[in-house]
Design an enzyme around this catalytic site. Structure first.
Site, short mmCIF file in Angstrom:
data_model
loop_
_atom_site.label_atom_id
_atom_site.label_comp_id
_atom_site.label_asym_id
_atom_site.label_seq_id
_atom_site.Cartn_x
_atom_site.Cartn_y
_atom_site.Cartn_z
N GLU A 127 8.40 31.01 -4.25
CA GLU A 127 8.87 29.67 -4.65
C GLU A 127 7.78 28.78 -5.24
O GLU A 127 7.61 27.64 -4.81
CB GLU A 127 9.56 28.99 -3.45
N ASN A 168 8.50 35.97 -5.84
CA ASN A 168 9.87 35.80 -5.34
C ASN A 168 10.31 34.34 -5.50
O ASN A 168 9.50 33.43 -5.31
CB ASN A 168 9.87 36.18 -3.85
N HIS A 204 20.45 33.38 -3.37
CA HIS A 204 21.20 32.45 -2.51
C HIS A 204 22.22 31.72 -3.38
O HIS A 204 21.86 30.82 -4.14
CB HIS A 204 20.27 31.45 -1.84
N GLU A 233 17.32 38.23 -1.14
CA GLU A 233 17.84 37.37 -0.06
C GLU A 233 19.30 36.99 -0.30
O GLU A 233 19.71 35.85 -0.06
CB GLU A 233 16.99 36.08 0.05
N ASP A 235 22.94 35.89 -0.29
CA ASP A 235 24.05 35.40 0.52
C ASP A 235 24.89 34.48 -0.35
O ASP A 235 24.41 33.99 -1.37
CB ASP A 235 23.63 34.76 1.86
#
Ligand code: XIL
Length: 310
Positions: A127, A168, A204, A233, A235
């Site tokens: 990030e 990432n 996400h 990651e 979801d």
């Protein structure tokens, strides 16, 4: 019900974030993880704030437990994450530049060496960009400048030459100013010979905001410059309470994430951020949203699970 476990349906690594505490205390949680997935990512256990909250006092217990589990069950491990502005101990943020650089090198070297040969891929930096593609204002950027990124990749590579090393981030699924920034940085780093292997796309998503545009094109442009990609990651949040229509939309988003990864040869991994709605970061961080995982609270597979078909 689930007939063929996910891990056997694909030639990609299929993973989940995992919490050491639940792995130790919940037999059913552990059993579903072991059955369905062949990669694990420690959800918090390898973050700086977990392993060295107090300078010089290390707590490797959670990370060790997950790596041990992975070795026993022949799972790969995605190390998460070496350099991040969040869950960063206050003492690190307070250091002057020259000391910060030494401490950062020591942190990366110590952690990567501890698990040398046992981590398939590391999220080396996490990030580092804002939504508009400018650099995030972190202690690393403020005190060390943009060059900290090349430095940490080189230090990680020296500590474990066989581990894949990734940058990432979130909101970089599609083509947008933030993914453009990642793309340009990776191109520059590769040109400079910096050992970076891949781009982690967190994944996400929320059914409220639409599926990201040009996802496949984005994966393809990274492949074209010679780097791997991984969905790290995934979801898909739902405004609570879930109903059949929302679960169907969620299934379609998960399916698109999965299909896009399978359409690009260099997309090597599909990892979800937890696998059960029983334990998900979503309700804590996004009020009014939840039910973001492939399995419900009772570990029953949801429509999204059945949408993952290569
Ligand atoms: C989250 C964890 O899931 C939570 O338990 C913790 O409180 C905060 O961090 N992007 C990342 C992950 O890279 O490390 C974050 O994990 C979720 C967003």
């Amino acid at each position: 019900s689930a007939s063929v476990p996910l891990q056997y349906t694909t030639n990609r690594y299929v993973g989940s974030a995992v919490a050491a505490a639940y792995l130790a205390s919940e037999t059913d949680y552990r059993a579903v993880l072991t059955r369905e997935f062949d990669n694990v990512t420690p959800e918090n256990e390898m973050k700086w704030g977990t392993i060295e909250a107090v300078r010089g006092q290390y707590d490797w217990s959670g990370a060790d437990a997950i790596v041990q589990y992975a070795q026993t069950h022949h799972k790969t491990v995605r190390g998460h994450t070496l350099v991040w502005h969040s869950q960063l101990p206050d003492w690190v943020g307070a250091l002057p530049a020259d000391e910060l650089r030494r401490v950062l090198r020591d942190h990366v070297t110590t952690e990567v060496k501890r698990y040398k040969g046992k981590i398939r891929a590391w999220d080396v930096v996490n990030e580092i960009f804002n939504e508009d593609g400018t650099w995030r204002d972190t202690v690393f950027h403020q005190k060390l400048g943009e060059g900290f990124v090349a430095d940490v990749f080189r230090w990680a590579h020296a500590a474990d030459p066989h581990a894949k090393l990734y940058i990432n981030d979130y909101n970089i699924e599609g083509i947008n100013p933030k993914s453009d920034a990642v793309y340009n940085l990776v191109k520059t780093l590769r040109r400079q010979g910096v050992p970076i292997s891949g781009v982690g796309i967190q994944g996400h998503l929320s059914i409220q905001y639409g599926f990201p545009g040009q996802y496949r094109e984005n994966l393809a442009r990274f492949a074209k410059i010679g780097v791997e990609t991984a969905v790290t990651e995934a979801d898909v949040r739902i405004p609570t309470p879930p109903d059949a229509a929302k679960l169907a939309t969620q299934a379609s988003y998960f399916g698109q994430l999965w299909d896009g990864c399978h359409a690009v040869r260099k997309c090597v991994e599909f990892t979800t951020w937890g696998f059960t709605d029983r334990h998900s970061w979503v309700p804590d961080v996004f009020p009014g949203e939840g039910a973001a995982c492939l399995f419900d609270e009772n570990l029953r597979p949801k429509p999204a699970y059945f949408a993952l078909n290569p």
